[in-house]
Scaffold this active site. Structure first.
Site, PDB file in Angstrom:
ATOM      1  N   ASP A 122       0.763  -1.239   0.000  1.00 54.67           N
ATOM      2  CA  ASP A 122       0.000   0.000   0.000  1.00 54.67           C
ATOM      3  C   ASP A 122       0.801   1.301   0.000  1.00 54.67           C
ATOM      4  O   ASP A 122       0.825   2.029  -0.987  1.00 54.67           O
ATOM      5  CB  ASP A 122      -0.927   0.007   1.210  1.00 54.67           C
ATOM      6  N   GLU A 444      -7.251   2.839   8.567  1.00 58.56           N
ATOM      7  CA  GLU A 444      -8.254   2.227   7.712  1.00 58.56           C
ATOM      8  C   GLU A 444      -9.311   1.550   8.572  1.00 58.56           C
ATOM      9  O   GLU A 444      -9.004   0.954   9.604  1.00 58.56           O
ATOM     10  CB  GLU A 444      -7.615   1.190   6.784  1.00 58.56           C
ATOM     11  N   SER A 470      -9.718   0.571   3.709  1.00 62.27           N
ATOM     12  CA  SER A 470      -8.932  -0.337   2.897  1.00 62.27           C
ATOM     13  C   SER A 470      -9.583  -0.466   1.533  1.00 62.27           C
ATOM     14  O   SER A 470     -10.810  -0.332   1.386  1.00 62.27           O
ATOM     15  CB  SER A 470      -8.871  -1.712   3.572  1.00 62.27           C
TER      16      SER A 470
END
EC number: 4.2.1.9
Length: 557
Positions: A122, A444, A470
């Site tokens: 990420d 998240e 997410s």
């Protein structure tokens, strides 16, 4: 053109520097070649990075074959899945800045001529790219590739299913044995988790930006094509160095527009908004939230990968990958085909002969899932500066929703209420003080959204937050509310039972509270103290800017 590495390898006065290279076994011949940093985020704590040592070695082989000297340097990386739901997630987005700064540090300190960035997950991908455009040196991204989908009950699944299975277990919709099947079956090996989550979104968008070779976003981690791609990436950086094609020659206003349109067509993670804003800022490209809606209005959504649908990254790869998506967009002149790419060729040249091989995975542009893009930015008195929703992962019946606010000051409070059955159909869950400053770190909210989905409430309950989601989240999950509660935003003034009205097609989010009532509440409201004041996160909370600007570091301190 003089090489950057001449500052550490050439001339009489550089003899002390050369002696230190010799201490590591480098030869004179190697020091006479361009020095290429292979920035590897390999570690043994992130499934997406577990195999990056193999990718790194393949990149180094490609550099050597093309006449350069590869030098591996490390980068950190947080596994968002492992960090989810506890203090670890506060460090995830913040780590993007550490990664960017460390890549800048290693590159500038050692005068590398070019970079091959080897991330996968990420924050690591955008963090590395931010550094590359900040320094404007020749750069190629070579990611580790997506994980294959898992298999449970003869159904392809990925990480989102295990998070949803927890909610299903809490609601007694499945038993412990079935939960164990999901637990053991959803992640079958190395790679970035198999849906269109944030990691894969950013790896695909690196292709769309042109900074990665074709195939970077979709060739599975375990395929031999991934190793070959890594070797080609090593060769490609030598071509860019020779031609003096720098990162900002590739990432510029034109390619960012291309990336926005690919983002909308693919239905990428809502986190892509944060990261594209941050990359654009480093590249000196003007980009704001309204531009996302402009592109969403004109760009059809062509893909419904997990969690929006049942297909996964391996299916997108078989269909022709990002190039096939781009070829569909090019049918209606929706891309600038003259932009330069990491291949040393234009995008148009790269797309010659590319075809969409699986119209059920990549919808033809004449038959899209929707005429509008996968992401929408909503505005209103809940979020005067905007908030973000992955529209393509919202059930049709939730595109418009009105319901009472159920207000929580942190994720833990909200998830406890969800698990205890206190959230019912029609509610709008509000989670605040989870923004970049208020978190600090902008966690998240995959646990709450997945719990709602697992309990079969994702089509009747909305969730809004000044935190984020997410890419594995689905449903009416609306994040990045700005201004955040910790900055005095109206989300901090919402009260239990306030009626919130969400209209995604109209890009609107309103609460039935008058301006006068908001001012009355503001006069008597006392915000809670930050829950972390020390260490790196304490500094981050003081220096981070709004999510509407990409949660970048403030430039005016």
């Amino acid at each position: 053109m003089a090489r950057r590495s001449a500052n550490v390898t050439q001339g009489v006065e550089k003899a002390p520097m050369r002696s230190l290279f010799y201490a590591m076994g480098y030869t004179k011949e190697e020091l006479d070649r361009p020095l290429i940093a292979v920035v590897s985020a390999h570690s043994e704590i992130v499934p997406g990075h577990y195999h990056l040592d193999k990718i790194t070695e393949a990149v180094k082989a490609g550099v050597r074959m093309a006449g350069g000297t590869p030098i591996m340097v490390p980068a950190i990386g947080v596994c968002d899945g492992i960090a989810m739901g506890h203090i670890g997630m506060k460090y995830s987005l913040a780590s993007r800045e550490l990664i960017a700064d460390s890549v800048e540090t290693m590159t500038q300190a050692h005068a590398f001529d070019g970079l091959v960035l080897v991330p996968n997950c990420d924050k690591i991908v955008p963090g590395m790219v931010m550094a590359a455009v900040r320094m404007n040196v020749p750069t190629v991204v070579c990611s580790g590739g997506p994980m294959m989908a898992g298999l449970v009950d003869e159904e392809d699944i990925s990480l989102s299913k295990i998070f949803e299975a927890v909610g299903a277990r809490k609601a007694n919709l499945i038993d412990d044995q079935k939960l164990e099947e999901f637990e053991q079956g959803c992640c079958p090996g190395c790679g970035s988790c198999a849906g269109m989550y944030t990691a894969n979104s950013m790896n695909c968008l690196c292709e769309a930006l042109g900074i990665a070779l074709p195939g970077n976003g979709t060739i599975p981690a375990v395929h031999n094509g991934r190793i070959r791609l890594a070797k080609y990436a090593g060769a490609a950086i030598m071509n860019l160095v020779e031609k003096d094609i720098k990162a900002r020659d590739i990432i510029n206003e034109r390619s960012v527009r291309n990336a926005l349109r690919c983002d909308m067509a693919l239905g990428c993670s809502s986190n892509s908004v944060l990261h594209l804003l941050a990359i654009a800022n480093e590249a000196g490209v003007p980009l704001d939230l309204k531009m996302f809606n402009e592109e969403s209005e004109r760009t059809p959504n062509l893909c419904h990968l997990a969690p929006a649908g049942e297909t996964h990254m391996q299916d997108l790869n078989i269909a022709g990958g990002i190039a096939a998506v781009q070829s569909e967009l090019a049918k209606k002149d929706m891309l600038d085909l003259e932009v330069m790419t990491a291949t040393g060729k234009t995008l148009g040249e790269n797309l010659q002969g590319v075809k969409n091989k699986k119209p059920d995975t990549i919808r033809p542009i004449e038959n899209p899932y929707s005429e509008t893009g996968g992401i929408a930015i909503l505005f209103g008195n809940v979020a005067p500066e905007g908030c973000v929703v992955k529209r393509s992962a919202v059930a049709p019946e939730m595109l418009k929703h009105s319901g009472p606010a159920r207000v929580f000051n942190c994720e833990e409070e909200a998830i406890a209420a969800i698990y205890d059955g206190k959230i019912v159909a029609g509610d709008v869950v509000v989670i605040r003080y989870e923004g970049p400053k208020g978190g600090p770190g902008m966690r998240e909210m995959l646990n709450p959204t997945s719990a709602l989905a697992g309990m079969k409430l994702d089509k009747t309950v909305a969730l809004i937050t000044d935190g984020r989601f997410s890419g594995a989240s689905r449903g009416a999950s609306i994040g990045h509310v700005c201004p955040e509660a910790a900055n005095g935003g109206n989300i901090g003034l919402l009260q239990e039972g306030d009626i919130i009205e969400i209209n995604i097609p109209e890009y609107s989010i309103q609460v039935r509270v008058s301006d006068a009532e908001f001012e009355k509440r503001r006069s008597s409201y006392v915000a809670p103290e930050p829950n972390i004041k020390t260490g790196w996160l304490g500094r981050y909370g003081k220096l981070v800017d709004s999510a509407a600007k990409g949660a970048i570091m403030k430039q005016d301190f």
